[in-house]
Design a protein around this motif. Structure first.
Motif, mmCIF file in Angstrom:
data_model
loop_
_atom_site.group_PDB
_atom_site.id
_atom_site.type_symbol
_atom_site.label_atom_id
_atom_site.label_comp_id
_atom_site.label_asym_id
_atom_site.label_seq_id
_atom_site.Cartn_x
_atom_site.Cartn_y
_atom_site.Cartn_z
ATOM 1 N N GLY A 23 0.805 -1.208 0.000
ATOM 2 C CA GLY A 23 0.000 0.000 0.000
ATOM 3 C C GLY A 23 0.839 1.261 0.000
ATOM 4 N N LEU A 24 1.916 1.257 0.765
ATOM 5 C CA LEU A 24 2.798 2.431 0.799
ATOM 6 C C LEU A 24 3.474 2.646 -0.547
ATOM 7 C CD1 LEU A 24 4.373 1.911 4.335
ATOM 8 C CD2 LEU A 24 2.747 3.695 3.669
ATOM 9 N N ALA A 25 3.862 1.551 -1.211
ATOM 10 C CA ALA A 25 4.460 1.680 -2.538
ATOM 11 C C ALA A 25 3.456 2.280 -3.519
ATOM 12 C CB ALA A 25 4.949 0.323 -3.035
ATOM 13 N N ALA A 26 2.204 1.827 -3.456
ATOM 14 C CA ALA A 26 1.174 2.396 -4.321
ATOM 15 C C ALA A 26 0.919 3.853 -3.976
ATOM 16 C CB ALA A 26 -0.119 1.584 -4.198
ATOM 17 N N ALA A 27 0.951 4.177 -2.668
ATOM 18 C CA ALA A 27 0.734 5.562 -2.239
ATOM 19 C C ALA A 27 1.814 6.493 -2.763
ATOM 20 C CB ALA A 27 0.677 5.637 -0.711
ATOM 21 N N ASP A 28 3.009 5.947 -3.025
ATOM 22 C CA ASP A 28 4.094 6.745 -3.603
ATOM 23 C C ASP A 28 3.997 6.842 -5.111
ATOM 24 O OD1 ASP A 28 5.240 7.334 -1.180
ATOM 25 O OD2 ASP A 28 6.625 5.637 -1.213
ATOM 26 N N GLY A 29 2.937 6.281 -5.685
ATOM 27 C CA GLY A 29 2.736 6.363 -7.128
ATOM 28 C C GLY A 29 3.370 5.232 -7.909
ATOM 29 N N GLU A 30 3.912 4.211 -7.212
ATOM 30 C CA GLU A 30 4.534 3.099 -7.913
ATOM 31 C C GLU A 30 3.462 2.164 -8.491
ATOM 32 O OE1 GLU A 30 7.450 0.998 -5.648
ATOM 33 O OE2 GLU A 30 8.104 2.810 -4.584
ATOM 34 N N VAL A 31 3.810 1.430 -9.556
ATOM 35 C CA VAL A 31 2.924 0.404 -10.105
ATOM 36 C C VAL A 31 3.162 -0.877 -9.318
ATOM 37 C CG1 VAL A 31 2.314 -0.965 -12.125
ATOM 38 C CG2 VAL A 31 2.890 1.454 -12.390
ATOM 39 N N VAL A 32 2.167 -1.311 -8.585
ATOM 40 C CA VAL A 32 2.250 -2.509 -7.756
ATOM 41 C C VAL A 32 1.417 -3.606 -8.419
ATOM 42 C CG1 VAL A 32 1.791 -3.488 -5.482
ATOM 43 C CG2 VAL A 32 2.518 -1.095 -5.694
ATOM 44 N N LEU A 33 2.007 -4.760 -8.620
ATOM 45 C CA LEU A 33 1.362 -5.836 -9.372
ATOM 46 C C LEU A 33 0.604 -6.799 -8.460
ATOM 47 C CD1 LEU A 33 4.229 -6.706 -11.871
ATOM 48 C CD2 LEU A 33 2.249 -5.225 -12.263
ATOM 49 N N PRO A 34 -0.360 -7.531 -9.003
ATOM 50 C CA PRO A 34 -1.013 -8.594 -8.223
ATOM 51 C C PRO A 34 0.011 -9.637 -7.796
ATOM 52 C CG PRO A 34 -2.193 -8.186 -10.295
ATOM 53 C CD PRO A 34 -0.899 -7.445 -10.379
ATOM 54 N N GLU A 35 -0.299 -10.358 -6.734
ATOM 55 C CA GLU A 35 0.625 -11.344 -6.200
ATOM 56 C C GLU A 35 0.958 -12.432 -7.227
ATOM 57 O OE1 GLU A 35 2.386 -11.670 -3.214
ATOM 58 O OE2 GLU A 35 1.844 -9.545 -3.310
ATOM 59 N N SER A 36 2.233 -12.859 -7.232
ATOM 60 C CA SER A 36 2.668 -13.995 -8.043
ATOM 61 C C SER A 36 2.462 -15.273 -7.230
ATOM 62 C CB SER A 36 4.147 -13.841 -8.420
ATOM 63 O OG SER A 36 4.328 -12.712 -9.253
ATOM 64 N N LEU A 37 1.817 -16.248 -7.826
ATOM 65 C CA LEU A 37 1.426 -17.442 -7.079
ATOM 66 C C LEU A 37 2.620 -18.253 -6.598
ATOM 67 C CD1 LEU A 37 -1.643 -18.682 -9.161
ATOM 68 C CD2 LEU A 37 -1.532 -17.004 -7.317
ATOM 69 N N GLU A 38 3.744 -18.178 -7.326
ATOM 70 C CA GLU A 38 4.895 -18.980 -6.915
ATOM 71 C C GLU A 38 5.498 -18.512 -5.592
ATOM 72 O OE1 GLU A 38 6.359 -16.045 -10.137
ATOM 73 O OE2 GLU A 38 4.628 -17.362 -9.778
ATOM 74 N N ASN A 39 5.121 -17.320 -5.129
ATOM 75 C CA ASN A 39 5.639 -16.813 -3.860
ATOM 76 C C ASN A 39 4.828 -17.284 -2.656
ATOM 77 O OD1 ASN A 39 7.619 -15.425 -5.229
ATOM 78 N ND2 ASN A 39 6.477 -13.516 -5.320
ATOM 79 N N TRP A 40 3.807 -18.091 -2.902
ATOM 80 C CA TRP A 40 2.915 -18.515 -1.831
ATOM 81 C C TRP A 40 2.823 -20.047 -1.792
ATOM 82 C CZ3 TRP A 40 0.287 -14.912 1.323
ATOM 83 C CH2 TRP A 40 0.484 -13.580 0.946
ATOM 84 N N ASP A 41 2.611 -20.558 -0.613
ATOM 85 C CA ASP A 41 2.492 -22.006 -0.410
ATOM 86 C C ASP A 41 1.022 -22.379 -0.527
ATOM 87 O OD1 ASP A 41 2.927 -24.624 0.171
ATOM 88 O OD2 ASP A 41 3.218 -24.326 2.327
ATOM 89 N N LEU A 42 0.565 -22.593 -1.751
ATOM 90 C CA LEU A 42 -0.855 -22.784 -2.031
ATOM 91 C C LEU A 42 -1.181 -24.264 -2.236
ATOM 92 C CD1 LEU A 42 -1.099 -19.861 -4.589
ATOM 93 C CD2 LEU A 42 -2.116 -19.877 -2.304
#
Length: 283
Positions: free
Chosen positions: A68-87
């Protein structure tokens, strides 16, 4: 998860510098940037504070506060990548299909066409991923997934090209059905898939690219949540076949009904081919 390595580094740097944690910072943030990043920052703030203040999940709270802070600074923040999660393996197909549709809409100017809807869809997708990894609160998983799918459907509608007003004589939609083998969703696993796809493509060419609605269904054998995802995968498989046949993606809408609305009513846990289907409506 890979994200916690990053969180550990950020936390250590924050402690050494005497800085507030990301969760503390996001409580009083002032978003900047374009409409999408401002909306996304607000979505992540609400999600991060929910995880921190109500669920006492401080790790995920810090992580999504940082997004959220990165987005608040105007950065483009992407949806989560599934490989980073233990699904769980059973959830990856639905999550992957959902992320693909979301990214396609974001990359097709969804961030500027409907920034609020796009931000809500992305944040609800990340909520679905986070809850699915925890995999112990079925109601929370279902809520995040349903909110994401609803936002995605609204975003698709908002991005549909506007048509000039014209006097149109109402017609009844033409309906086709593709039936599937038990617990299968690929077109190759269907009973009459390619035959129906060919008929639909011929009809679409004749009518000049009309709107097409795809509604996936499952029979009543198996858990309801699984059948809902299976019905969506069936509809997505038909959608891809139509796109491969030349139908523009923006002329196709997709929905899943799971084991609800059977073609032939049955008792629970009864497998029946007539109910394992995708309905194709041309209008």
């Amino acid at each position: 998860m890979n994200k916690f390595s990053l969180l550990g580094i950020m936390a250590a740097v924050g402690l050494l510098a005497g800085c507030a944690s990301p969760t503390d910072e996001i409580r009083g943030m002032q978003p900047t940037g374009v409409s999408f990043t401002e909306a996304l920052a607000t979505e992540y703030r609400d999600f991060a504070l929910f995880e921190t203040d109500q669920m006492y999940d401080f790790g995920d709270g810090r992580y999504f506060a940082q997004k959220g802070l990165a987005a608040a600074d105007g950065e483009v923040v992407l949806p989560e990548s599934l490989e980073n999660w233990d699904l769980p393996d059973s959830a990856i197909g639905d999550l992957s299909a959902g992320r693909t549709r979301l990214v396609q809409l974001l990359d097709a100017n969804g961030r500027t066409t409907a920034p609020g809807l796009a931000a809500h869809a992305q944040a609800r997708f990340d909520c679905w991923v986070e809850q699915q990894e925890e995999n112990h609160q079925a109601a929370h998983i279902a809520a995040c997934r349903e909110e994401f799918l609803a936002a995605l459907a609204e975003l698709e509608i908002a991005m549909a090209p506007e048509e000039e007003e014209a006097v149109v004589v109402p017609i009844e939609p033409e309906e086709f059905r593709i039936f599937f083998e038990f617990d299968r969703y690929q077109l190759a696993d269907s009973i009459n898939g390619q035959e129906i796809i060919d008929q639909v493509l011929a009809e679409v060419q004749e009518l000049g690219m009309p709107a097409i609605s795809l509604i996936g269904h499952a029979d009543r054998a198996g858990p309801g949540d699984y059948n809902f995802g299976l019905s969506l995968r069936r509809a997505d498989a038909v959608r891809q076949a139509l796109i491969d046949g030349g139908v523009p993606a923006d002329r196709i809408s997709v929905a899943g009904r799971g084991e609800e609305d059977p073609l032939v009513p049955t008792a629970d846990d009864v497998p029946l081919q007539e109910n394992r289907r995708v309905e194709i409506l041309i209008q």
